[in-house]
Design a protein around this motif. Structure first.
Motif, PDB file in Angstrom:
ATOM      1  N   ARG A   5      -0.177 -24.910 -17.033  1.00 50.07           N
ATOM      2  CA  ARG A   5      -1.267 -24.782 -18.001  1.00 50.07           C
ATOM      3  C   ARG A   5      -1.779 -26.193 -18.306  1.00 50.07           C
ATOM      4  O   ARG A   5      -1.322 -26.863 -19.231  1.00 50.07           O
ATOM      5  CB  ARG A   5      -0.776 -24.061 -19.247  1.00 50.07           C
ATOM      6  CG  ARG A   5      -0.353 -22.625 -18.944  1.00 50.07           C
ATOM      7  CD  ARG A   5       0.291 -21.929 -20.121  1.00 50.07           C
ATOM      8  NE  ARG A   5       0.648 -20.565 -19.774  1.00 50.07           N
ATOM      9  CZ  ARG A   5       1.418 -19.774 -20.524  1.00 50.07           C
ATOM     10  NH1 ARG A   5       1.916 -20.227 -21.671  1.00 50.07           N
ATOM     11  NH2 ARG A   5       1.693 -18.541 -20.125  1.00 50.07           N
ATOM     12  N   ILE A   6      -2.746 -26.594 -17.482  1.00 47.58           N
ATOM     13  CA  ILE A   6      -3.215 -27.979 -17.483  1.00 47.58           C
ATOM     14  C   ILE A   6      -4.288 -28.164 -18.547  1.00 47.58           C
ATOM     15  O   ILE A   6      -5.179 -27.324 -18.711  1.00 47.58           O
ATOM     16  CB  ILE A   6      -3.761 -28.353 -16.096  1.00 47.58           C
ATOM     17  CG1 ILE A   6      -2.688 -28.107 -15.021  1.00 47.58           C
ATOM     18  CG2 ILE A   6      -4.213 -29.805 -16.062  1.00 47.58           C
ATOM     19  CD1 ILE A   6      -3.198 -28.240 -13.596  1.00 47.58           C
ATOM     20  N   GLY A   7      -4.195 -29.269 -19.275  1.00 45.04           N
ATOM     21  CA  GLY A   7      -5.211 -29.609 -20.262  1.00 45.04           C
ATOM     22  C   GLY A   7      -6.527 -29.963 -19.593  1.00 45.04           C
ATOM     23  O   GLY A   7      -6.743 -29.718 -18.408  1.00 45.04           O
ATOM     24  N   ASN A   8      -7.433 -30.559 -20.343  1.00 49.77           N
ATOM     25  CA  ASN A   8      -8.758 -30.880 -19.825  1.00 49.77           C
ATOM     26  C   ASN A   8      -8.698 -32.073 -18.878  1.00 49.77           C
ATOM     27  O   ASN A   8      -8.456 -33.203 -19.304  1.00 49.77           O
ATOM     28  CB  ASN A   8      -9.720 -31.156 -20.981  1.00 49.77           C
ATOM     29  CG  ASN A   8     -10.156 -29.888 -21.676  1.00 49.77           C
ATOM     30  OD1 ASN A   8      -9.335 -29.049 -22.034  1.00 49.77           O
ATOM     31  ND2 ASN A   8     -11.452 -29.730 -21.873  1.00 49.77           N
ATOM     32  N   LEU A   9      -8.937 -31.805 -17.610  1.00 48.23           N
ATOM     33  CA  LEU A   9      -8.844 -32.844 -16.586  1.00 48.23           C
ATOM     34  C   LEU A   9     -10.029 -33.801 -16.645  1.00 48.23           C
ATOM     35  O   LEU A   9     -11.152 -33.399 -16.935  1.00 48.23           O
ATOM     36  CB  LEU A   9      -8.813 -32.211 -15.201  1.00 48.23           C
ATOM     37  CG  LEU A   9      -7.490 -31.625 -14.711  1.00 48.23           C
ATOM     38  CD1 LEU A   9      -7.707 -30.950 -13.373  1.00 48.23           C
ATOM     39  CD2 LEU A   9      -6.439 -32.708 -14.609  1.00 48.23           C
TER      40      LEU A   9
END
Length: 308
Positions: A167-171
């Motif tokens: 669950r990746i944050g804002n890249l």
């Protein structure tokens, strides 16, 4: 890592950063995307032009014999998904299912899914959010990510698939397309450099957890190497930055004010998203290493260099 990896969505922002890192680690890579290859020729790299949602796509061919599948392919951003939820589901949920169903019986590759650290949780009850936070997406984009995670859990329990949903944050960072209408840091940086107004939806108080591209690639590779991690892992800094904070950082680094054009808030934007990355730190040894300010500076330099 060594062995053989499949990267779907390899021509996207994250894929274009991951594939060279995998090659540098010694892996053989099948890179799949809907267009032409963005990579230079390499003896351990094979490009496959494939649309995952196409029923005729030869998916068994690209999943056969791989040790790890990095499933990054996703054809929409939140604003696009909300305009056409049915098309979003066809392309992304069905496309993801086709990849899973193409895995040969008895095979159990590690599957790393690039999920969403913001949209999947919806409105936070507490921040930073751990992986145990309720999943209540308020957008079609977030609902699709949640659905694919649920299918991965189902297939893990039924066919022995070994998934991890990151669950990746804002890249953000060099290589992100500022014209995609996704990625506030990159969009704002491009506007600030060119003198165009920054388009700001709402009052600028929306808070996100920003993750530099190199840190996200590191998380993907670590998750593949950790064969028995939890099925969901937050990949974030644990710190929140508002849109106003991004503007202030750009002004500080450029040494001048920037133009801002304010527009009404969008219904699919959650007001606050901060991730608790402690599980990823414990289980795969990952933590964000590039500071927000350093990442913004690198992004500005990359955009400025590209313009010259």
């Amino acid at each position: 890592m060594t062995g053989k990896a499949l990267v779907t969505g390899a021509s996207g922002f994250l894929g274009r950063a991951l594939v060279p890192a995998l090659l540098a680690s010694g892996a053989s890579v099948i890179a799949a995307g809907r267009g032409q290859s963005p990579f230079a020729a390499h003896p351990r790299l094979a490009w496959r032009r494939i649309d995952l949602a196409d029923p005729a796509a030869p998916l068994r061919e690209i999943t056969s014999g791989v040790d790890c599948i990095y499933h990054l392919a996703w054809s929409t951003v939140p604003s696009e998904a909300s305009l056409s939820p049915a098309e979003d589901a066809r392309a992304n949920i069905v496309g993801s299912l086709r990849i899973i169903e193409s895995i040969a019986p008895g095979a159990a590759p590690r599957l790393i899914f690039a999920s969403s650290g913001g949209a999947i949780y919806g409105r936070l009850r507490q921040a930073p959010a751990s992986e145990d936070h309720p999943l209540n997406p308020i957008s079609a984009y977030g609902l699709s990510k949640r659905t694919v995670e649920a299918y991965l859990d189902l297939f893990a329990d039924t066919i022995g698939l070994r998934p991890a949903s990151l669950r990746i944050g804002n890249l953000f960072g060099p290589g992100q397309n500022p014209e995609r209408l996704f990625g506030a840091v990159t969009q704002f940086s491009k506007a600030a450099l060119t003198g165009a107004p920054i388009i700001l939806f709402g009052d600028g108080s929306t808070v996100r957890d920003y993750v530099y591209i190199d840190d996200a690639v590191d998380a993907l590779i670590r998750a593949a190497q950790a064969q028995n991690s939890s099925r969901a892992l937050n990949i974030g800094s644990g710190e929140g930055r508002s849109l106003n904070d991004i503007i202030a950082c750009l002004e500080a680094q450029l040494g001048r004010p920037v133009k801002v054009e304010r527009r009404p808030p969008r219904p699919f934007d959650t007001p606050l998203s901060i991730l608790d990355p402690s599980r990823a730190r414990r289980e795969i040894g990952w933590s964000a290493r590039v500071s927000f300010e350093d990442g913004v500076a690198r992004t500005l330099k990359s955009l400025a260099d590209a313009a010259t």
